[in-house]
Design a protein around this motif. Structure first.
Motif, PDB file in Angstrom:
ATOM      1  N   VAL A  63      15.304   2.409  -0.499  1.00  0.00           N
ATOM      2  CA  VAL A  63      14.784   2.606   0.861  1.00  0.00           C
ATOM      3  C   VAL A  63      13.345   2.129   1.029  1.00  0.00           C
ATOM      4  O   VAL A  63      12.835   2.089   2.143  1.00  0.00           O
ATOM      5  CB  VAL A  63      14.863   4.090   1.277  1.00  0.00           C
ATOM      6  CG1 VAL A  63      16.293   4.580   1.320  1.00  0.00           C
ATOM      7  CG2 VAL A  63      14.014   4.981   0.363  1.00  0.00           C
ATOM      8  N   LEU A  64      12.682   1.794  -0.060  1.00  0.00           N
ATOM      9  CA  LEU A  64      11.307   1.314   0.034  1.00  0.00           C
ATOM     10  C   LEU A  64      11.309  -0.199  -0.113  1.00  0.00           C
ATOM     11  O   LEU A  64      11.684  -0.739  -1.162  1.00  0.00           O
ATOM     12  CB  LEU A  64      10.445   1.957  -1.054  1.00  0.00           C
ATOM     13  CG  LEU A  64       8.934   1.691  -0.964  1.00  0.00           C
ATOM     14  CD1 LEU A  64       8.370   2.183   0.362  1.00  0.00           C
ATOM     15  CD2 LEU A  64       8.212   2.355  -2.137  1.00  0.00           C
ATOM     16  N   LEU A  65      10.935  -0.902   0.954  1.00  0.00           N
ATOM     17  CA  LEU A  65      10.983  -2.359   0.955  1.00  0.00           C
ATOM     18  C   LEU A  65       9.804  -2.918   0.161  1.00  0.00           C
ATOM     19  O   LEU A  65       8.660  -2.506   0.371  1.00  0.00           O
ATOM     20  CB  LEU A  65      10.940  -2.884   2.391  1.00  0.00           C
ATOM     21  CG  LEU A  65      11.959  -2.293   3.360  1.00  0.00           C
ATOM     22  CD1 LEU A  65      11.857  -3.005   4.714  1.00  0.00           C
ATOM     23  CD2 LEU A  65      13.378  -2.368   2.818  1.00  0.00           C
ATOM     24  N   PRO A  66      10.058  -3.861  -0.730  1.00  0.00           N
ATOM     25  CA  PRO A  66       8.986  -4.416  -1.565  1.00  0.00           C
ATOM     26  C   PRO A  66       8.169  -5.457  -0.806  1.00  0.00           C
ATOM     27  O   PRO A  66       8.196  -6.648  -1.116  1.00  0.00           O
ATOM     28  CB  PRO A  66       9.752  -5.035  -2.737  1.00  0.00           C
ATOM     29  CG  PRO A  66      11.063  -5.446  -2.146  1.00  0.00           C
ATOM     30  CD  PRO A  66      11.386  -4.407  -1.102  1.00  0.00           C
ATOM     31  N   GLN A  67       7.416  -5.009   0.180  1.00  0.00           N
ATOM     32  CA  GLN A  67       6.663  -5.912   1.040  1.00  0.00           C
ATOM     33  C   GLN A  67       5.257  -6.151   0.530  1.00  0.00           C
ATOM     34  O   GLN A  67       4.624  -5.267  -0.034  1.00  0.00           O
ATOM     35  CB  GLN A  67       6.602  -5.343   2.459  1.00  0.00           C
ATOM     36  CG  GLN A  67       7.948  -5.281   3.163  1.00  0.00           C
ATOM     37  CD  GLN A  67       8.548  -6.648   3.386  1.00  0.00           C
ATOM     38  OE1 GLN A  67       9.343  -7.124   2.585  1.00  0.00           O
ATOM     39  NE2 GLN A  67       8.171  -7.292   4.474  1.00  0.00           N
ATOM     40  N   GLU A  68       4.758  -7.345   0.796  1.00  0.00           N
ATOM     41  CA  GLU A  68       3.385  -7.683   0.423  1.00  0.00           C
ATOM     42  C   GLU A  68       2.466  -7.512   1.646  1.00  0.00           C
ATOM     43  O   GLU A  68       2.721  -6.683   2.498  1.00  0.00           O
ATOM     44  CB  GLU A  68       3.356  -9.090  -0.169  1.00  0.00           C
ATOM     45  CG  GLU A  68       4.084  -9.183  -1.516  1.00  0.00           C
ATOM     46  CD  GLU A  68       3.480  -8.282  -2.582  1.00  0.00           C
ATOM     47  OE1 GLU A  68       2.232  -8.274  -2.720  1.00  0.00           O
ATOM     48  OE2 GLU A  68       4.230  -7.586  -3.288  1.00  0.00           O
ATOM     49  N   ILE A  69       1.416  -8.319   1.734  1.00  0.00           N
ATOM     50  CA  ILE A  69       0.400  -8.102   2.775  1.00  0.00           C
ATOM     51  C   ILE A  69       0.902  -8.696   4.085  1.00  0.00           C
ATOM     52  O   ILE A  69       0.436  -9.739   4.565  1.00  0.00           O
ATOM     53  CB  ILE A  69      -0.947  -8.718   2.380  1.00  0.00           C
ATOM     54  CG1 ILE A  69      -1.287  -8.394   0.930  1.00  0.00           C
ATOM     55  CG2 ILE A  69      -2.046  -8.203   3.325  1.00  0.00           C
ATOM     56  CD1 ILE A  69      -1.395  -6.918   0.619  1.00  0.00           C
ATOM     57  N   THR A  70       1.871  -8.043   4.660  1.00  0.00           N
ATOM     58  CA  THR A  70       2.566  -8.576   5.838  1.00  0.00           C
ATOM     59  C   THR A  70       2.676  -7.484   6.904  1.00  0.00           C
ATOM     60  O   THR A  70       3.768  -7.095   7.303  1.00  0.00           O
ATOM     61  CB  THR A  70       3.970  -9.082   5.449  1.00  0.00           C
ATOM     62  OG1 THR A  70       4.667  -8.039   4.752  1.00  0.00           O
ATOM     63  CG2 THR A  70       3.889 -10.291   4.539  1.00  0.00           C
ATOM     64  N   GLU A  71       1.516  -6.997   7.370  1.00  0.00           N
ATOM     65  CA  GLU A  71       1.526  -5.863   8.295  1.00  0.00           C
ATOM     66  C   GLU A  71       2.344  -6.127   9.556  1.00  0.00           C
ATOM     67  O   GLU A  71       3.149  -5.301   9.973  1.00  0.00           O
ATOM     68  CB  GLU A  71       0.085  -5.475   8.690  1.00  0.00           C
ATOM     69  CG  GLU A  71      -0.644  -4.660   7.672  1.00  0.00           C
ATOM     70  CD  GLU A  71      -1.492  -5.493   6.736  1.00  0.00           C
ATOM     71  OE1 GLU A  71      -2.381  -4.922   6.090  1.00  0.00           O
ATOM     72  OE2 GLU A  71      -1.277  -6.718   6.660  1.00  0.00           O
ATOM     73  N   PHE A  72       2.107  -7.278  10.195  1.00  0.00           N
ATOM     74  CA  PHE A  72       2.822  -7.596  11.432  1.00  0.00           C
ATOM     75  C   PHE A  72       4.323  -7.649  11.177  1.00  0.00           C
ATOM     76  O   PHE A  72       5.118  -7.047  11.901  1.00  0.00           O
ATOM     77  CB  PHE A  72       2.322  -8.938  11.978  1.00  0.00           C
ATOM     78  CG  PHE A  72       2.947  -9.358  13.287  1.00  0.00           C
ATOM     79  CD1 PHE A  72       2.299  -9.117  14.483  1.00  0.00           C
ATOM     80  CD2 PHE A  72       4.181  -9.998  13.322  1.00  0.00           C
ATOM     81  CE1 PHE A  72       2.871  -9.505  15.696  1.00  0.00           C
ATOM     82  CE2 PHE A  72       4.751 -10.382  14.517  1.00  0.00           C
ATOM     83  CZ  PHE A  72       4.101 -10.141  15.705  1.00  0.00           C
ATOM     84  N   ALA A  78      -1.132   5.228  10.401  1.00  0.00           N
ATOM     85  CA  ALA A  78      -2.467   4.647  10.345  1.00  0.00           C
ATOM     86  C   ALA A  78      -3.188   5.354   9.206  1.00  0.00           C
ATOM     87  O   ALA A  78      -3.838   6.385   9.392  1.00  0.00           O
ATOM     88  CB  ALA A  78      -3.194   4.834  11.671  1.00  0.00           C
ATOM     89  N   GLY A  79      -3.037   4.820   8.001  1.00  0.00           N
ATOM     90  CA  GLY A  79      -3.554   5.474   6.813  1.00  0.00           C
ATOM     91  C   GLY A  79      -5.026   5.194   6.588  1.00  0.00           C
ATOM     92  O   GLY A  79      -5.590   4.226   7.103  1.00  0.00           O
ATOM     93  N   HIS A  80      -5.660   6.048   5.811  1.00  0.00           N
ATOM     94  CA  HIS A  80      -7.077   5.871   5.478  1.00  0.00           C
ATOM     95  C   HIS A  80      -7.918   5.661   6.736  1.00  0.00           C
ATOM     96  O   HIS A  80      -8.784   4.790   6.786  1.00  0.00           O
ATOM     97  CB  HIS A  80      -7.266   4.683   4.525  1.00  0.00           C
ATOM     98  CG  HIS A  80      -6.509   4.789   3.241  1.00  0.00           C
ATOM     99  ND1 HIS A  80      -6.311   5.985   2.583  1.00  0.00           N
ATOM    100  CD2 HIS A  80      -5.877   3.855   2.483  1.00  0.00           C
ATOM    101  CE1 HIS A  80      -5.613   5.778   1.479  1.00  0.00           C
ATOM    102  NE2 HIS A  80      -5.316   4.495   1.396  1.00  0.00           N
ATOM    103  N   SER A  81      -7.622   6.423   7.773  1.00  0.00           N
ATOM    104  CA  SER A  81      -8.374   6.279   9.017  1.00  0.00           C
ATOM    105  C   SER A  81      -9.723   6.992   8.917  1.00  0.00           C
ATOM    106  O   SER A  81      -9.952   7.810   8.029  1.00  0.00           O
ATOM    107  CB  SER A  81      -7.569   6.836  10.195  1.00  0.00           C
ATOM    108  OG  SER A  81      -6.568   5.935  10.588  1.00  0.00           O
ATOM    109  N   GLY A  82     -10.588   6.695   9.894  1.00  0.00           N
ATOM    110  CA  GLY A  82     -11.876   7.358   9.967  1.00  0.00           C
ATOM    111  C   GLY A  82     -12.877   6.837   8.952  1.00  0.00           C
ATOM    112  O   GLY A  82     -12.556   6.023   8.086  1.00  0.00           O
ATOM    113  N   LEU A 111       0.828  -1.210   0.000  1.00  0.00           N
ATOM    114  CA  LEU A 111       0.000   0.000   0.000  1.00  0.00           C
ATOM    115  C   LEU A 111       0.862   1.259   0.000  1.00  0.00           C
ATOM    116  O   LEU A 111       0.418   2.321   0.434  1.00  0.00           O
ATOM    117  CB  LEU A 111      -0.900   0.027   1.253  1.00  0.00           C
ATOM    118  CG  LEU A 111      -2.046  -0.990   1.312  1.00  0.00           C
ATOM    119  CD1 LEU A 111      -2.624  -1.049   2.726  1.00  0.00           C
ATOM    120  CD2 LEU A 111      -3.139  -0.620   0.319  1.00  0.00           C
ATOM    121  N   SER A 112       2.107   1.130  -0.453  1.00  0.00           N
ATOM    122  CA  SER A 112       3.002   2.286  -0.359  1.00  0.00           C
ATOM    123  C   SER A 112       2.506   3.452  -1.203  1.00  0.00           C
ATOM    124  O   SER A 112       2.654   4.613  -0.815  1.00  0.00           O
ATOM    125  CB  SER A 112       4.424   1.894  -0.776  1.00  0.00           C
ATOM    126  OG  SER A 112       4.432   1.408  -2.109  1.00  0.00           O
ATOM    127  N   GLY A 113       1.899   3.152  -2.347  1.00  0.00           N
ATOM    128  CA  GLY A 113       1.341   4.222  -3.163  1.00  0.00           C
ATOM    129  C   GLY A 113       0.036   4.732  -2.601  1.00  0.00           C
ATOM    130  O   GLY A 113      -0.200   5.940  -2.523  1.00  0.00           O
TER     131      GLY A 113
END
Length: 772
Positions: free
Chosen positions: A465-474, A538-542, A434-436
């Motif tokens: 510097v931007l890690l190519p991570q997938e759906i791995t929030e923890f 905490a993006g897209h909050s509310g 979700l970096s973008g």
């Protein structure tokens, strides 16, 4: 086959005696404390000692905080008795050798607070003594992360390896020891993927494969496969010792792992088949978390084997449990003395182990030519990084932008600043694919003449510097927590030199990141060296995440960012673009390690603050500021404390309406409870006096429970305008539809304010009655 084990055959006799002393120290410690985990501690001793004494791991027992020493993480944090006992025995060897020779090369750290002697075992699991699970700091600097909760150590170890590689110190290795039960959490699966994707060839797992956890069934009864299945499917290289209690097998396996050809830059794991509770006479799951009864018959059987083998005796052999605490501690100390006397009586072992430890310690490099952290000064001490008044990224009144866009622009600026001024980035970032979307990608983007660092490793390069991570929030959070704990400064107790982290996901998924942050916060509090900072977005909050519907609304979940002791986190709630850089800069000035930044999706118009009579966006740095003050000479009908993008956007649209209706309402924008708390009493009272607090209500885009810092009485909560006004989850739809259902449109907020103002007398009467 590498014959590294065979070349160390002459050392195995000494290792065997050290192992026996470690075993006994574990048993004695747990016997007299009647708490702790004997089974896994016993089963891992061969693998640990081989790692520490074979040269596979370069570390220095005389200085456990050497910049370029290999790192060790105990993923199986419950087996900390093994670490304590091992350090106690090895430090005793060094203490004896130094006393015998006076040679400085055998001298342990001058600061005894950083050396674990066997006498320290007496305080195991007592307040102020050795902790019951793995914690960094004090006498535990051998460890490099706080662990114990299953699955939490794996991503942190990967993060430590990442920090070293990104700093140009990729030859410094990270060892993480775990049992197969600790591999079952999802974090291990996530980390296995991530470590391959990040090319962490300096990351080595040590797996104690004993087939049992806490419950009575075997792990293999419910978990399919072998270490080859578990790790090779993720691209790792796997090595194994079928007899994890045999020095030759264990050491050969380790040496193969350290020397294999690795053009694919993959991480590796060595497994060691063991028996949980080895030689403890209490095996498998039964040995997990409970020692033998104090001075029980079986306990003394384990001491008799040692006593017979080394022709010694324990003073209390065969006796029942001591009757008093004094007698217990005396017997505890006497039993440890007996073990250490056996060790000290063998000069050959003392000489061999001491010289081995010195040689390994001397092998740790003092400098690394490839290091990418220039030492002229730490960029984190540069005040320009935090000088938000001079940031060049603010927007003009009338422009429209989401506040998340400000994160991207600030991230691009701060890493460009690091590049131009210090030849290095300040931040490494990771998002859940979700970096973008969350604008975290800005940290990798260009600014000015600097093209940007871009993606890291397999989809970029080793300067990214931007890690190519997938759906791995923890795991994303765990990796950054491990990374931010790596301090490569020459003066780690005085300054931090490494990387700060930034990580994002939807605010509604914030709970997935809490576990690693809790441990990082504890580490930062106690470890004694400076750590980096992490911006937790905490993006897209509310409810503004409208068309994603209720599964994605960050109304309640972001409250987890408040679940820390005071002073351990700063929560930031900017409502518009220009407040974002201000709040980040102000929070970064502090010593607080965690910055929780709550951002939203919709674009809102940048207000003309001067025209509206609002305080400057720079005042957001103080945590709260006045949007609309009292009209002098009129009854003060109430104070409305506002937090959140749509809430404040609606309030701005209502300012002229409040004037038209003659409502004497004071409006305060709340941007950070923690920053507000840091202000002078004079400032705090100028914004919210005691009478203001009594006469207040809240308008928020979050749940009422998240606003405890701004709700000063039950009346305030009763009149609060929030998305959970009816204690129900909201549905989805267009932004306008969701805001209407959430009662956050100007019309709904006006109704709430009018009711609050009209009921002032009733509110005061209720409070008066309560006091009576």
């Amino acid at each position: 086959m590498n014959n590294g084990g065979s070349t160390l055959n002459n050392d195995f006799q000494s290792w065997e005696k050290v192992k026996d002393c470690v075993d006994q120290s574990i048993d004695i410690m747990l016997n007299y404390r009647q708490s702790g985990h004997p089974g896994g501690s016993r089963s891992k001793v061969h693998a640990l000692l081989a790692t520490m004494l074979s040269g596979a791991m370069k570390w220095d027992i005389r200085d456990l905080n050497k910049r370029f020493a290999d790192r060790f993480v105990l993923g199986a944090g419950h087996t900390i008795p093994m670490i304590y006992a091992t350090l106690a025995v090895l430090n005793e060897v060094m203490r004896v050798k130094y006393e015998q020779t006076g040679d400085a090369k055998y001298k342990l750290a001058d600061n005894s607070d950083h050396v674990l002697y066997y006498e320290d075992l007496l305080g195991f699991r007592n307040r102020g003594g050795l902790p019951g699970h793995a914690e960094v700091g004090g006498k535990n600097f051998f460890l490099k992360f706080n662990t114990g909760p299953s699955g939490h150590g794996t991503p942190a170890a990967a993060g430590i390896a990442l920090a070293l590689k990104r700093a140009g110190a990729g030859n410094v290795k990270v060892f993480m020891m775990e049992g197969e039960g600790g591999l079952t959490p999802g974090a291990t699966h996530e980390t296995a993927n991530s470590a391959w994707g990040l090319a962490l060839d300096n990351l080595h797992f040590l797996l104690d494969w004993n087939d049992y956890g806490i419950d009575s069934h075997k792990a293999s009864d419910v978990i399919y496969g072998t270490p080859e299945d578990w790790f090779e499917s993720h691209g790792w290289k796997v090595f194994g010792a079928e007899n994890g209690s045999d020095w030759e097998d264990v050491t050969t396996t380790l040496m193969e792992m350290m020397s294999f050809d690795n053009p694919g830059r993959v991480p590796s794991v060595s497994y060691f088949k063991t028996r949980k509770g080895r030689e403890y006479l209490k095996y498998d799951n039964a040995s997990h978390g409970a020692p033998h009864g104090m001075n029980s018959e079986t306990y003394w059987e384990t001491k008799k084997v040692f006593a017979d083998k080394y022709s010694t005796s324990f003073d209390a052999m065969g006796n029942g449990a001591p009757a008093t605490k004094e007698a217990l501690m005396s017997e505890f100390k006497s039993s440890l003395d007996t073990v250490m006397d056996v060790l000290k009586s063998d000069q050959a072992v003392i000489d061999s182990i001491a010289d081995t430890l010195v040689a390994i310690g001397d092998s740790v490099p003092e400098t690394i030519d490839t290091l990418k952290l220039p030492l002229q000064a730490s960029p984190f001490a540069d005040k320009r990084v935090y000088d938000y008044r001079n940031y060049p990224i603010y927007k003009k009144a009338g422009e429209k932008a989401p506040n998340r866009a400000a994160l991207a622009h600030w991230g691009a600026w701060v890493n460009a600043f690091g590049h131009d001024e210090y030849q290095r980035p300040l931040f490494v970032a990771a998002s859940a694919d979700l970096s973008g979307s969350t604008n975290l990608s800005g940290f990798a983007e260009g600014y000015g003449d600097f093209k940007g660092y871009g993606w890291y490793e397999r989809v970029g390069d080793d300067d990214g510097v931007l890690l190519p991570q997938e759906i791995t929030e923890f795991t994303n959070m765990g990796i950054l927590a491990g990374m931010a704990s790596v301090n490569l400064s020459e003066n780690p107790e005085e300054e931090f030199d490494g990387f700060f982290g930034a990580t994002s996901t939807y605010g509604s998924f914030s709970y997935l990141k809490y576990g690693p942050m809790r441990l990082f916060s504890q580490l930062a509090q106690d470890c004694g060296t400076k750590t980096g900072k992490i911006i937790w977005i905490a993006g897209h909050s509310g409810p503004e995440t409208a068309d994603d519907s209720r599964t994605h609304f960050g109304i309640f979940s972001p409250a987890v960012t408040q679940l820390f002791p005071k002073g351990h986190v700063i929560n930031l709630h900017p409502w518009e673009y220009n407040e974002v850089p201000v709040l980040i800069g102000e929070a970064m000035k502090t010593d607080v390690p965690i910055i929780a930044l709550h951002l939203t999706r919709p674009a809102v118009e940048i207000p003309n603050r001067e025209k509206l009579g609002m305080a400057s966006h720079f005042e957001a740095a103080k945590g709260a500021y006045i949007v609309r003050d009292w009209v002098e000479g009129k009854e003060k009908q109430g104070v409305v404390i506002v937090q959140g993008t749509s809430a404040m956007d609606s309030i701005v649209k209502l300012l002229s309406v409040l004037d038209e209706k003659g409502l004497n309402i004071k409006i305060v924008c709340a941007t950070s409870a923690e920053l507000f708390d840091m202000q002078s009493e004079e400032y705090k009272k100028s914004i919210l006096s005691e009478s203001d607090r009594v006469n207040s209500m809240v308008v928020t885009t979050a749940g009422r429970a998240t606003m405890h810092s701004w709700l000063f009485n039950t009346a305030a909560e009763e009149y609060t305008v929030s998305p959970d006004w009816d204690n129900n989850w909201r549905s989805g739809g267009t932004l306008d539809e969701v805001l209407d259902e959430s009662h956050l449109t100007p019309e709904w907020i006006l109704k709430g304010i009018e009711a609050f103002a009209a009921d002032k007398a009733l509110r005061y009467e209720k409070m008066s009655d309560a006091l009576k």
